[in-house]
Design a protein around this motif. Structure first.
Motif, PDB file in Angstrom:
ATOM      1  N   THR A   1       0.803  -1.222   0.000  1.00 10.94           N
ATOM      2  CA  THR A   1       0.000   0.000   0.000  1.00 10.94           C
ATOM      3  C   THR A   1       0.840   1.278   0.000  1.00 10.94           C
ATOM      4  O   THR A   1       0.350   2.326  -0.415  1.00 10.94           O
ATOM      5  CB  THR A   1      -0.959   0.024   1.210  1.00 10.94           C
ATOM      6  OG1 THR A   1      -0.192  -0.200   2.393  1.00 10.94           O
ATOM      7  CG2 THR A   1      -2.025  -1.037   1.078  1.00 10.94           C
ATOM      8  N   GLU A   2       2.106   1.194   0.413  1.00  7.58           N
ATOM      9  CA  GLU A   2       2.956   2.397   0.425  1.00  7.58           C
ATOM     10  C   GLU A   2       3.196   2.929  -0.995  1.00  7.58           C
ATOM     11  O   GLU A   2       3.521   4.090  -1.192  1.00  7.58           O
ATOM     12  CB  GLU A   2       4.289   2.156   1.140  1.00  7.58           C
ATOM     13  CG  GLU A   2       5.259   1.209   0.445  1.00  7.58           C
ATOM     14  CD  GLU A   2       4.946  -0.285   0.634  1.00  7.58           C
ATOM     15  OE1 GLU A   2       5.647  -1.100   0.002  1.00  7.58           O
ATOM     16  OE2 GLU A   2       4.016  -0.621   1.392  1.00  7.58           O
ATOM     17  N   LEU A   3       3.005   2.062  -2.009  1.00 10.12           N
ATOM     18  CA  LEU A   3       3.185   2.483  -3.399  1.00 10.12           C
ATOM     19  C   LEU A   3       2.083   3.428  -3.875  1.00 10.12           C
ATOM     20  O   LEU A   3       2.209   4.071  -4.919  1.00 10.12           O
ATOM     21  CB  LEU A   3       3.266   1.264  -4.329  1.00 10.12           C
ATOM     22  CG  LEU A   3       4.510   0.392  -4.178  1.00 10.12           C
ATOM     23  CD1 LEU A   3       4.418  -0.840  -5.070  1.00 10.12           C
ATOM     24  CD2 LEU A   3       5.762   1.188  -4.514  1.00 10.12           C
ATOM     25  N   TYR A   4       1.000   3.526  -3.098  1.00 10.56           N
ATOM     26  CA  TYR A   4      -0.089   4.421  -3.484  1.00 10.56           C
ATOM     27  C   TYR A   4       0.387   5.875  -3.530  1.00 10.56           C
ATOM     28  O   TYR A   4      -0.103   6.672  -4.317  1.00 10.56           O
ATOM     29  CB  TYR A   4      -1.275   4.266  -2.536  1.00 10.56           C
ATOM     30  CG  TYR A   4      -2.517   4.976  -3.024  1.00 10.56           C
ATOM     31  CD1 TYR A   4      -3.176   4.545  -4.179  1.00 10.56           C
ATOM     32  CD2 TYR A   4      -3.029   6.085  -2.355  1.00 10.56           C
ATOM     33  CE1 TYR A   4      -4.305   5.190  -4.654  1.00 10.56           C
ATOM     34  CE2 TYR A   4      -4.158   6.743  -2.822  1.00 10.56           C
ATOM     35  CZ  TYR A   4      -4.794   6.288  -3.966  1.00 10.56           C
ATOM     36  OH  TYR A   4      -5.915   6.939  -4.439  1.00 10.56           O
ATOM     37  N   SER A   5       1.373   6.206  -2.702  1.00  7.96           N
ATOM     38  CA  SER A   5       1.906   7.577  -2.701  1.00  7.96           C
ATOM     39  C   SER A   5       2.512   7.932  -4.063  1.00  7.96           C
ATOM     40  O   SER A   5       2.496   9.090  -4.482  1.00  7.96           O
ATOM     41  CB  SER A   5       2.931   7.783  -1.589  1.00  7.96           C
ATOM     42  OG  SER A   5       4.018   6.909  -1.775  1.00  7.96           O
ATOM     43  N   GLU A   6       3.041   6.939  -4.765  1.00  2.55           N
ATOM     44  CA  GLU A   6       3.594   7.177  -6.109  1.00  2.55           C
ATOM     45  C   GLU A   6       2.469   7.513  -7.095  1.00  2.55           C
ATOM     46  O   GLU A   6       2.609   8.409  -7.923  1.00  2.55           O
ATOM     47  CB  GLU A   6       4.389   5.962  -6.584  1.00  2.55           C
ATOM     48  CG  GLU A   6       4.864   6.023  -8.025  1.00  2.55           C
ATOM     49  CD  GLU A   6       5.759   7.215  -8.370  1.00  2.55           C
ATOM     50  OE1 GLU A   6       5.842   7.560  -9.562  1.00  2.55           O
ATOM     51  OE2 GLU A   6       6.361   7.819  -7.456  1.00  2.55           O
TER      52      GLU A   6
END
Length: 198
Positions: free
Chosen positions: A15-20
């Motif tokens: 889910t941290e990739l959502y910031s990209e």
């Protein structure tokens, strides 16, 4: 990494990739939200509605299917629905295109008087676009500023492609009509008339 690859990884738990994904679309979505806000006092909540758009998209990402639409089209649809929902709660006036973040790209001019004339013309065009009904204005902005194709615009506005073409035709005609008196050049018109009669 493409949007599709990012989404696939996010669905698998990264889910941290959502910031990209947010980084890729935040400026465009924020500008679109600014543009859609009709009440001049409502520009203060544009960032909140942009954040709400990304929050809603994140919560619904599991149901996103690329066969239905691209991620950007899906995101613009969520943004539009979020703003329309807010506007229904707070009926109001217009946010000018200057505040919307949409600035047409114009070639740099050397002479200061040319720059002043260009700025005046851009302001007139912005005012003309602001006078359009919401769907025409949205269609024109998505087409001319965000360079979207007819199908993407149709998906975002929940219209058929032929309806989008009609909206764009009416929007362009209206803008042209509003600007006619400012850009009317008798010598050019006479030249056109002479060409027609030959």
């Amino acid at each position: 990494m493409t949007d599709s690859q990012l989404i696939q990884q996010i669905k698998q738990g990264n889910t941290e990739l959502y910031s990209e994904l947010m980084r890729r679309y935040q400026r465009k979505i924020l500008a679109f939200v600014y543009h859609m806000l009709k009440n001049s006092q409502m520009e203060l909540i544009a960032e909140d509605l942009c954040s709400e758009t990304f929050y809603k998209a994140f919560r619904s990402l599991h149901s996103f299917r690329e066969v239905d639409a691209s991620f950007s089209t899906w995101l613009y649809t969520i943004a539009r629905n979020t703003v329309l929902s807010e506007l229904r709660k707070n009926r109001g006036g217009n946010v000018s295109l200057e505040e919307s973040g949409y600035t047409p790209v114009a070639p740099l001019e050397v002479a200061p008087e040319q720059a002043v004339l260009r700025n005046e013309r851009m302001n007139l065009v912005r005012k003309a676009i602001n006078n359009l009904p919401e769907k025409q204005r949205s269609a024109l902005i998505l087409r001319e500023y965000d360079q979207m194709d007819y199908q993407e615009i149709a998906t975002i506005l929940d219209q058929s492609v032929s309806s989008v073409k009609s909206l764009l035709f009416r929007a362009r005609s209206s803008v042209k009509l509003q600007l006619e008196s400012y850009f009317y050049e008798p010598a050019y018109e006479q030249h056109l008339e002479r060409m027609k009669s030959q």
